[in-house]
Design a protein around this motif. Structure first.
Motif, PDB file in Angstrom:
ATOM      1  N   SER A 149      25.025  35.869  33.544  1.00 24.47           N
ATOM      2  CA  SER A 149      24.770  35.167  32.207  1.00 24.47           C
ATOM      3  C   SER A 149      25.506  35.824  31.043  1.00 24.47           C
ATOM      4  CB  SER A 149      23.353  34.684  31.676  1.00 24.47           C
ATOM      5  OG  SER A 149      22.702  33.986  32.650  1.00 24.47           O
ATOM      6  N   TRP A 150      26.150  35.249  30.415  1.00 21.73           N
ATOM      7  CA  TRP A 150      26.754  35.651  29.121  1.00 21.73           C
ATOM      8  C   TRP A 150      25.797  35.660  27.913  1.00 21.73           C
ATOM      9  CZ3 TRP A 150      30.131  38.955  26.741  1.00 21.73           C
ATOM     10  CH2 TRP A 150      30.553  38.636  25.512  1.00 21.73           C
ATOM     11  N   LEU A 151      25.415  36.887  27.302  1.00 22.02           N
ATOM     12  CA  LEU A 151      24.405  37.024  26.140  1.00 22.02           C
ATOM     13  C   LEU A 151      25.082  36.888  24.881  1.00 22.02           C
ATOM     14  CD1 LEU A 151      21.753  39.474  28.030  1.00 22.02           C
ATOM     15  CD2 LEU A 151      21.701  36.904  27.874  1.00 22.02           C
ATOM     16  N   GLY A 152      26.523  37.006  24.780  1.00 19.51           N
ATOM     17  CA  GLY A 152      26.900  37.521  23.627  1.00 19.51           C
ATOM     18  C   GLY A 152      27.162  38.937  23.394  1.00 19.51           C
ATOM     19  N   ASP A 153      27.278  39.352  22.151  1.00 19.95           N
ATOM     20  CA  ASP A 153      26.919  40.682  21.862  1.00 19.95           C
ATOM     21  C   ASP A 153      27.836  41.650  22.946  1.00 19.95           C
ATOM     22  OD1 ASP A 153      25.495  39.950  19.568  1.00 19.95           O
ATOM     23  OD2 ASP A 153      23.815  39.636  20.968  1.00 19.95           O
ATOM     24  N   VAL A 171      26.067  41.005  29.327  1.00 20.33           N
ATOM     25  CA  VAL A 171      25.947  40.218  30.437  1.00 20.33           C
ATOM     26  C   VAL A 171      24.574  40.382  31.050  1.00 20.33           C
ATOM     27  CG1 VAL A 171      28.392  39.439  30.888  1.00 20.33           C
ATOM     28  CG2 VAL A 171      27.331  41.609  32.241  1.00 20.33           C
ATOM     29  N   LEU A 172      24.025  39.474  31.573  1.00 25.05           N
ATOM     30  CA  LEU A 172      22.694  39.608  32.374  1.00 25.05           C
ATOM     31  C   LEU A 172      22.907  39.243  33.681  1.00 25.05           C
ATOM     32  CD1 LEU A 172      19.489  39.639  32.293  1.00 25.05           C
ATOM     33  CD2 LEU A 172      19.580  37.206  32.158  1.00 25.05           C
ATOM     34  N   LEU A 173      22.831  40.072  34.834  1.00 24.02           N
ATOM     35  CA  LEU A 173      23.623  39.922  36.028  1.00 24.02           C
ATOM     36  C   LEU A 173      22.614  40.532  37.171  1.00 24.02           C
ATOM     37  CD1 LEU A 173      26.885  41.975  36.312  1.00 24.02           C
ATOM     38  CD2 LEU A 173      24.865  42.651  35.283  1.00 24.02           C
ATOM     39  N   GLU A 228      21.967  42.829  40.792  1.00 21.43           N
ATOM     40  CA  GLU A 228      22.435  44.057  41.388  1.00 21.43           C
ATOM     41  C   GLU A 228      23.860  43.690  42.137  1.00 21.43           C
ATOM     42  OE1 GLU A 228      19.429  45.653  43.558  1.00 21.43           O
ATOM     43  OE2 GLU A 228      18.205  46.242  41.916  1.00 21.43           O
ATOM     44  N   ALA A 229      23.868  42.669  42.899  1.00 22.42           N
ATOM     45  CA  ALA A 229      25.103  42.588  43.718  1.00 22.42           C
ATOM     46  C   ALA A 229      26.501  42.301  43.013  1.00 22.42           C
ATOM     47  CB  ALA A 229      24.767  41.213  44.540  1.00 22.42           C
ATOM     48  N   LEU A 230      26.166  41.825  41.772  1.00 26.80           N
ATOM     49  CA  LEU A 230      27.608  41.777  41.024  1.00 26.80           C
ATOM     50  C   LEU A 230      27.557  42.887  39.784  1.00 26.80           C
ATOM     51  CD1 LEU A 230      27.140  38.115  39.680  1.00 26.80           C
ATOM     52  CD2 LEU A 230      28.705  38.740  41.193  1.00 26.80           C
ATOM     53  N   ALA A 231      26.764  43.692  39.878  1.00 30.16           N
ATOM     54  CA  ALA A 231      26.550  44.694  38.742  1.00 30.16           C
ATOM     55  C   ALA A 231      28.161  45.695  38.836  1.00 30.16           C
ATOM     56  CB  ALA A 231      25.560  45.464  38.593  1.00 30.16           C
ATOM     57  N   GLY A 232      28.499  45.890  39.824  1.00 27.00           N
ATOM     58  CA  GLY A 232      29.326  46.889  40.141  1.00 27.00           C
ATOM     59  C   GLY A 232      30.678  46.472  40.145  1.00 27.00           C
ATOM     60  N   HIS A 233      31.040  45.181  40.087  1.00 18.89           N
ATOM     61  CA  HIS A 233      32.253  44.501  40.226  1.00 18.89           C
ATOM     62  C   HIS A 233      33.089  44.838  39.101  1.00 18.89           C
ATOM     63  CE1 HIS A 233      35.342  41.623  40.346  1.00 18.89           C
ATOM     64  NE2 HIS A 233      35.073  41.045  41.595  1.00 18.89           N
ATOM     65  N   PRO A 234      34.247  45.174  39.198  1.00 21.36           N
ATOM     66  CA  PRO A 234      35.187  45.713  38.140  1.00 21.36           C
ATOM     67  C   PRO A 234      35.406  44.705  36.973  1.00 21.36           C
ATOM     68  CG  PRO A 234      36.388  45.385  40.169  1.00 21.36           C
ATOM     69  CD  PRO A 234      34.978  45.207  40.509  1.00 21.36           C
ATOM     70  N   ALA A 235      35.059  43.527  37.141  1.00 20.43           N
ATOM     71  CA  ALA A 235      35.328  42.494  36.195  1.00 20.43           C
ATOM     72  C   ALA A 235      34.068  42.586  35.068  1.00 20.43           C
ATOM     73  CB  ALA A 235      35.098  41.131  36.829  1.00 20.43           C
ATOM     74  N   PHE A 236      33.238  43.250  35.404  1.00 16.09           N
ATOM     75  CA  PHE A 236      32.052  43.373  34.436  1.00 16.09           C
ATOM     76  C   PHE A 236      31.916  44.873  33.787  1.00 16.09           C
ATOM     77  CE2 PHE A 236      30.773  40.620  37.812  1.00 16.09           C
ATOM     78  CZ  PHE A 236      30.624  39.323  36.950  1.00 16.09           C
ATOM     79  N   ALA A 237      33.095  45.566  34.024  1.00 20.02           N
ATOM     80  CA  ALA A 237      33.282  46.907  33.547  1.00 20.02           C
ATOM     81  C   ALA A 237      33.284  47.112  32.039  1.00 20.02           C
ATOM     82  CB  ALA A 237      34.217  47.741  34.254  1.00 20.02           C
ATOM     83  N   ARG A 238      33.863  45.909  31.413  1.00 24.70           N
ATOM     84  CA  ARG A 238      34.041  45.945  29.978  1.00 24.70           C
ATOM     85  C   ARG A 238      32.625  45.552  29.248  1.00 24.70           C
ATOM     86  NH1 ARG A 238      38.279  41.148  29.000  1.00 24.70           N
ATOM     87  NH2 ARG A 238      39.044  41.964  30.811  1.00 24.70           N
ATOM     88  N   ARG A 263      25.660  45.870  30.490  1.00 24.32           N
ATOM     89  CA  ARG A 263      25.357  45.082  31.799  1.00 24.32           C
ATOM     90  C   ARG A 263      23.507  45.356  31.577  1.00 24.32           C
ATOM     91  NH1 ARG A 263      29.311  48.048  35.550  1.00 24.32           N
ATOM     92  NH2 ARG A 263      29.452  49.272  33.548  1.00 24.32           N
ATOM     93  N   ILE A 264      22.988  44.304  31.549  1.00 19.84           N
ATOM     94  CA  ILE A 264      21.442  44.517  32.149  1.00 19.84           C
ATOM     95  C   ILE A 264      21.150  43.698  33.384  1.00 19.84           C
ATOM     96  CG2 ILE A 264      19.137  43.397  31.349  1.00 19.84           C
ATOM     97  CD1 ILE A 264      20.192  42.881  28.303  1.00 19.84           C
ATOM     98  N   VAL A 265      20.985  44.523  34.142  1.00 19.21           N
ATOM     99  CA  VAL A 265      20.705  44.251  35.576  1.00 19.21           C
ATOM    100  C   VAL A 265      19.271  43.753  35.796  1.00 19.21           C
ATOM    101  CG1 VAL A 265      21.210  45.202  37.948  1.00 19.21           C
ATOM    102  CG2 VAL A 265      22.492  45.932  35.960  1.00 19.21           C
ATOM    103  N   ILE A 266      19.209  42.686  36.633  1.00 19.00           N
ATOM    104  CA  ILE A 266      17.857  42.093  36.936  1.00 19.00           C
ATOM    105  C   ILE A 266      17.359  42.738  38.258  1.00 19.00           C
ATOM    106  CG2 ILE A 266      16.917  40.046  37.684  1.00 19.00           C
ATOM    107  CD1 ILE A 266      18.469  38.660  35.613  1.00 19.00           C
ATOM    108  N   ASP A 267      16.261  43.140  38.414  1.00 18.05           N
ATOM    109  CA  ASP A 267      15.540  43.572  39.768  1.00 18.05           C
ATOM    110  C   ASP A 267      15.728  42.306  40.773  1.00 18.05           C
ATOM    111  OD1 ASP A 267      14.887  45.625  38.322  1.00 18.05           O
ATOM    112  OD2 ASP A 267      12.985  45.159  37.879  1.00 18.05           O
TER     113      ASP A 267
END
Length: 256
Positions: A170-174, A177-179, A181-191, A194-198
């Motif tokens: 999810s895009w949270l603004g500011d 992103v809320l995402l 664990e399986a997506l957290a390391g993807h380079p698309a999200f490096a910018r 990240r708030i990573v969900i259990d």
């Protein structure tokens, strides 16, 4: 900031829709009640609703998000990746034309589900999934580029736990992103921050920022606390019957 949303309540045969979950059949009266509370929450966030009638021809039709991608300068009708859902786009087209949208549309052999498209300001993340293919992503990226947006693809086909990109993101603004664990390391999200969900609260990844609030599925206390600590005002909603049908909060509306 959003001012409007398009919604459609589930039809009586909602339980006949597509799902990969094994959580039992949805309780229809409860699903209707949950949908109404969802609509009330959107209105409390300042949105004016366009309510389409239920349509039993399309048991998945309540998940209107999959039928279009709406950006301030670009309105794209999709071509859903499940053949049984293709006809859902017609009613959405008519409703958006009545509101003055200038529409373009994904064409076969391309396919796009709106649930795979995450807008992060002027940059758009396009999930490549079982429902959104590379040709559909190419067409969408071209439409977006013509309107001044950048985009990139995120291939989620190896992540069995999610159907769509926004099932885990999810895009949270500011710039957050809320995402999962399986997506957290993807380079698309490096910018992004990240708030990573259990892992045991992964369903809560499908939240929506609506103006000054974040709508979050109820029952995920650690995720709720992290969002509150980050400064967000939450509206928590019971989504149990939609989870049974592979749906989440973002799926139930087109916001614009």
């Amino acid at each position: 900031m959003f001012s409007q949303a398009l919604v459609r309540p589930p039809s009586l045969n909602f339980a006949d829709g597509l799902t990969r979950e094994d959580l039992g059949a949805p309780d229809f009266p409860k699903a209707l009640a949950q949908h109404e509370r969802y609509c009330e929450a959107l209105q409390r966030c300042g949105l004016t609703l366009t309510r389409l009638p239920p349509d039993a021809r399309f048991p998945d039709g309540t998940f209107v998000e999959d039928t279009a991608v709406l950006m301030p300068n670009c309105s794209v009708l999709t071509l859903p990746g499940a053949e049984s859902r293709a006809g859902e786009v017609d009613a959405i087209r008519d409703a958006l034309l009545r509101q003055g949208h200038r529409l373009v549309q994904i064409q076969a052999p391309g396919s796009v589900d709106g649930g795979d498209i995450c807008e992060t300001g002027d940059h758009v993340l396009i999930g490549i999934s079982a429902r959104t293919n590379e040709e559909g992503a190419r067409q969408l990226a071209a439409f977006l580029a013509d309107a001044g947006y950048t985009s990139e693809c995120v291939d989620i086909r190896a992540i069995d736990s999610i159907l769509h990109l926004k099932s885990g993101l999810s895009w949270l603004g500011d710039n957050r992103v809320l995402l999962i664990e399986a997506l957290a390391g993807h380079p698309a999200f490096a910018r992004y921050e990240r708030i990573v969900i259990d892992a045991d609260e992964a369903y809560a990844a499908n939240a929506i920022r609506v103006n000054d609030h974040v709508l979050l599925a109820a029952g995920y206390p650690r995720t709720a606390e992290r969002l509150r600590q980050a400064g967000y005002s939450l509206v928590e909603l019971d989504m149990s019957e939609y989870r049974k049908m592979d749906g989440g909060l973002s799926c139930l509306s087109l916001r614009y």
